[in-house]
Design an enzyme around this catalytic site. Sequence first.
Site, PDB file in Angstrom:
ATOM      1  N   CYS A  93       0.762  -1.253   0.020  1.00 39.72           N
ATOM      2  CA  CYS A  93      -0.024  -0.255   0.056  1.00 39.72           C
ATOM      3  C   CYS A  93       0.853   1.232  -0.091  1.00 39.72           C
ATOM      4  CB  CYS A  93      -1.157  -0.072   1.240  1.00 39.72           C
ATOM      5  SG  CYS A  93      -1.934  -1.505   1.479  1.00 39.72           S
ATOM      6  N   CYS A 216     -12.934   0.615   7.959  1.00 34.60           N
ATOM      7  CA  CYS A 216     -11.943   0.255   6.890  1.00 34.60           C
ATOM      8  C   CYS A 216     -12.054   0.871   5.880  1.00 34.60           C
ATOM      9  CB  CYS A 216     -12.675  -1.229   6.593  1.00 34.60           C
ATOM     10  SG  CYS A 216     -12.796  -2.576   7.830  1.00 34.60           S
ATOM     11  N   SER A 217     -10.757   1.175   5.332  1.00 39.83           N
ATOM     12  CA  SER A 217     -10.938   1.777   4.033  1.00 39.83           C
ATOM     13  C   SER A 217     -11.433   0.712   2.872  1.00 39.83           C
ATOM     14  CB  SER A 217      -9.228   1.911   3.600  1.00 39.83           C
ATOM     15  OG  SER A 217      -8.613   0.820   3.326  1.00 39.83           O
ATOM     16  N   ILE A 219     -12.271  -1.219  -0.912  1.00 39.03           N
ATOM     17  CA  ILE A 219     -11.536  -2.017  -2.114  1.00 39.03           C
ATOM     18  C   ILE A 219     -11.855  -1.000  -3.298  1.00 39.03           C
ATOM     19  CG2 ILE A 219     -11.647  -3.930  -3.485  1.00 39.03           C
ATOM     20  CD1 ILE A 219     -11.933  -5.325  -1.076  1.00 39.03           C
ATOM     21  N   LYS A 341     -10.158   6.320   3.977  1.00 41.33           N
ATOM     22  CA  LYS A 341     -11.320   5.888   4.198  1.00 41.33           C
ATOM     23  C   LYS A 341     -12.541   6.559   3.517  1.00 41.33           C
ATOM     24  CE  LYS A 341     -14.569   3.896   6.376  1.00 41.33           C
ATOM     25  NZ  LYS A 341     -15.217   3.917   4.918  1.00 41.33           N
ATOM     26  N   HIS A 345      -9.157   3.492  -1.427  1.00 42.13           N
ATOM     27  CA  HIS A 345      -7.597   3.020  -1.302  1.00 42.13           C
ATOM     28  C   HIS A 345      -7.375   1.897  -2.244  1.00 42.13           C
ATOM     29  CE1 HIS A 345      -4.058   2.345   0.405  1.00 42.13           C
ATOM     30  NE2 HIS A 345      -4.391   1.192   1.106  1.00 42.13           N
TER      31      HIS A 345
HETATM   32  N1  COA Z   1     -16.515   1.688   3.896  1.00 43.06           N
HETATM   33  C1  COA Z   1     -17.760   2.072   3.435  1.00 43.06           C
HETATM   34  N2  COA Z   1     -18.675   1.582   2.754  1.00 43.06           N
HETATM   35  C2  COA Z   1     -18.220   0.290   2.303  1.00 43.06           C
HETATM   36  C3  COA Z   1     -17.115  -0.286   2.516  1.00 43.06           C
HETATM   37  C4  COA Z   1     -15.959   0.460   3.356  1.00 43.06           C
HETATM   38  N3  COA Z   1     -14.737   0.278   3.665  1.00 43.06           N
HETATM   39  N4  COA Z   1     -16.991  -1.376   2.070  1.00 43.06           N
HETATM   40  C5  COA Z   1     -17.915  -1.736   1.519  1.00 43.06           C
HETATM   41  N5  COA Z   1     -19.156  -0.725   1.763  1.00 43.06           N
HETATM   42  C6  COA Z   1     -20.179  -0.677   1.168  1.00 43.06           C
HETATM   43  C7  COA Z   1     -20.267  -0.886  -0.386  1.00 43.06           C
HETATM   44  O1  COA Z   1     -20.433   0.193  -1.239  1.00 43.06           O
HETATM   45  C8  COA Z   1     -21.578  -1.578  -0.288  1.00 43.06           C
HETATM   46  O2  COA Z   1     -22.589  -0.644  -0.353  1.00 43.06           O
HETATM   47  P1  COA Z   1     -23.839  -0.806  -1.157  1.00 43.06           P
HETATM   48  O3  COA Z   1     -24.454  -2.216  -0.518  1.00 43.06           O
HETATM   49  O4  COA Z   1     -24.779   0.294  -0.840  1.00 43.06           O
HETATM   50  O5  COA Z   1     -23.496  -1.017  -2.499  1.00 43.06           O
HETATM   51  C9  COA Z   1     -21.860  -2.432   1.098  1.00 43.06           C
HETATM   52  O6  COA Z   1     -20.903  -1.620   1.884  1.00 43.06           O
HETATM   53  C10 COA Z   1     -21.485  -3.763   1.048  1.00 43.06           C
HETATM   54  O7  COA Z   1     -20.126  -3.770   0.425  1.00 43.06           O
HETATM   55  P2  COA Z   1     -19.519  -5.255   0.282  1.00 43.06           P
HETATM   56  O8  COA Z   1     -18.501  -5.186  -1.164  1.00 43.06           O
HETATM   57  O9  COA Z   1     -20.381  -6.454   0.215  1.00 43.06           O
HETATM   58  O10 COA Z   1     -18.270  -5.277   1.484  1.00 43.06           O
HETATM   59  P3  COA Z   1     -17.696  -6.314   1.784  1.00 43.06           P
HETATM   60  O11 COA Z   1     -18.011  -6.923   3.208  1.00 43.06           O
HETATM   61  O12 COA Z   1     -17.401  -7.337   0.724  1.00 43.06           O
HETATM   62  O13 COA Z   1     -16.249  -5.760   1.991  1.00 43.06           O
HETATM   63  C11 COA Z   1     -14.610  -4.759   3.591  1.00 43.06           C
HETATM   64  C12 COA Z   1     -16.060  -4.913   3.273  1.00 43.06           C
HETATM   65  C13 COA Z   1     -14.530  -4.040   4.797  1.00 43.06           C
HETATM   66  C14 COA Z   1     -14.345  -6.426   4.249  1.00 43.06           C
HETATM   67  C15 COA Z   1     -13.681  -4.585   2.498  1.00 43.06           C
HETATM   68  O14 COA Z   1     -13.895  -3.214   2.218  1.00 43.06           O
HETATM   69  C16 COA Z   1     -12.277  -4.626   2.907  1.00 43.06           C
HETATM   70  O15 COA Z   1     -11.485  -5.642   3.132  1.00 43.06           O
HETATM   71  N6  COA Z   1     -11.569  -3.257   3.325  1.00 43.06           N
HETATM   72  C17 COA Z   1     -10.225  -3.445   3.694  1.00 43.06           C
HETATM   73  C18 COA Z   1      -9.261  -3.284   2.285  1.00 43.06           C
HETATM   74  C19 COA Z   1      -7.676  -3.680   2.979  1.00 43.06           C
HETATM   75  O16 COA Z   1      -7.260  -4.350   3.535  1.00 43.06           O
HETATM   76  N7  COA Z   1      -6.771  -2.694   2.311  1.00 43.06           N
HETATM   77  C20 COA Z   1      -5.486  -2.695   2.495  1.00 43.06           C
HETATM   78  C21 COA Z   1      -5.352  -2.020   3.667  1.00 43.06           C
HETATM   79  S1  COA Z   1      -3.725  -2.241   4.627  1.00 43.06           S
END
Ligand code: COA
Length: 391
Positions: A93, A216-217, A219, A341, A345
């Site tokens: 990252c 969480c940030s 995807i 956020k 990201h």
């Molecule tokens: N913040 C705000 N909203 C989010 C979000 C986030 N981080 N992630 C997803 N959403 C929203 C989506 O837009 C979706 O909204 P919608 O239903 O209105 O379209 C809803 O939440 C569900 O999204 P979904 O794709 O099913 O979420 P998910 O459960 O598959 O993924 C996380 C969520 C948090 C697990 C994923 O975003 C993640 O893994 N984030 C961390 C990424 C990471 O590790 N980066 C490296 C950093 S070191």
Amino acid sequence: MPCPSPRDMQSDIHLIGSGQTRFGELWDKGIRDLMEEATDAAINSSPCTALDIDMVIVSNMLAEVTNGQAHLAAIASSLLPHHPPAIRVESACGSGAFALHTACAMLESGRARNVLVIGVEKMTDVSVDTVASALMGAADSEQERPAGLTFPGIFGLITQRYMHEYGLTRDELSLVSAVHHRNACENPFAQFRLPVTPDAVTKSAMVSNPLRLLDCSPISDGAAACILSTEHAGAARLVASQIASDSLSIVDRPTITSFSATKDAAERALAEAEITLKDVRILETHDCFSTAALINLEDLGFCDPGEAIGIYHNLWRGGSPLDGARGRLPALGVNLSGGLKGCGHPVAATGIKQLIDVSKQLQKTGDRYGLAHNFGGAAATCGIHILESIS
Ligand code: COA
């Protein structure tokens, strides 16, 4: 160990052009489209033509897995009519900051005079499980992955420890994301332009105890590009570029509530720029998870360990963020872009986008110095850049 500073050997490095795509779920665009859009915007905003670019550095972490595409340097070069030499840089990252640092080395050595730096990631074409597994490549495949950890899992553990050491509550932690989401509402390039309340953060879906979805940030897809030059002058001068490293695994560290790579890079960057923290008025920091934002403010030196939540209390109330913090530092803009956020990201694009945001905010506020802080993994690598506005 201090790194030699090349400042007295080089011409000044200026940020002379920049551009980015919107960050988000950009299903109608491929990885090449994203790179091209950001590149065109950067060149069009600069005094250069495409033919003036004599080197390209491209920052990317995941394209082999998420897009079936390696060899991004060749794609980056082919965006320009004369196919200049191009190099790909990867540091998870933190790839963006490491690409900027590589560009500085090329400029300082005299190998190039105008370097285009492109950060790109296209993460939403594969399942979240595939992305989460690929992102774990930034952690330790022998110690952390076999334990079943993901990055939300690693930062969940870090958050539990931080709460244990400093008494941070779940409701307080929610202020961090609420502040960043509020800032992102003003940013047309941000993935999420919706305000969220601290209560909504606390009540959002559990991801990795105690971290919730809104900690969480996300995807994201996106690209950002900038042109660094020793030939032309721009609105801002890059007065420091420093990188640092730590143990890859959090298991091997004496503490997980502070990141030594941030401390090392910050100390060197301030020395290279010949300024103190009091001079820094604009900050873009790597808030991949809410707790990271707190740890970063402490490691950068804006407050003592365990005190950063006070800054977010002040920011949420709209007060001066550093009231009561160490040394009563002057007003500081923290992640005014919305941070990782709110903006999203797309991992290897983030470090470039942070530099662009610092530059924009310096122009807007009239402040002199801004700092971009970008890290890889759980801060096993960290890059810090300081811009000085000269307009
Ligand atoms: N913040 C705000 N909203 C989010 C979000 C986030 N981080 N992630 C997803 N959403 C929203 C989506 O837009 C979706 O909204 P919608 O239903 O209105 O379209 C809803 O939440 C569900 O999204 P979904 O794709 O099913 O979420 P998910 O459960 O598959 O993924 C996380 C969520 C948090 C697990 C994923 O975003 C993640 O893994 N984030 C961390 C990424 C990471 O590790 N980066 C490296 C950093 S070191």
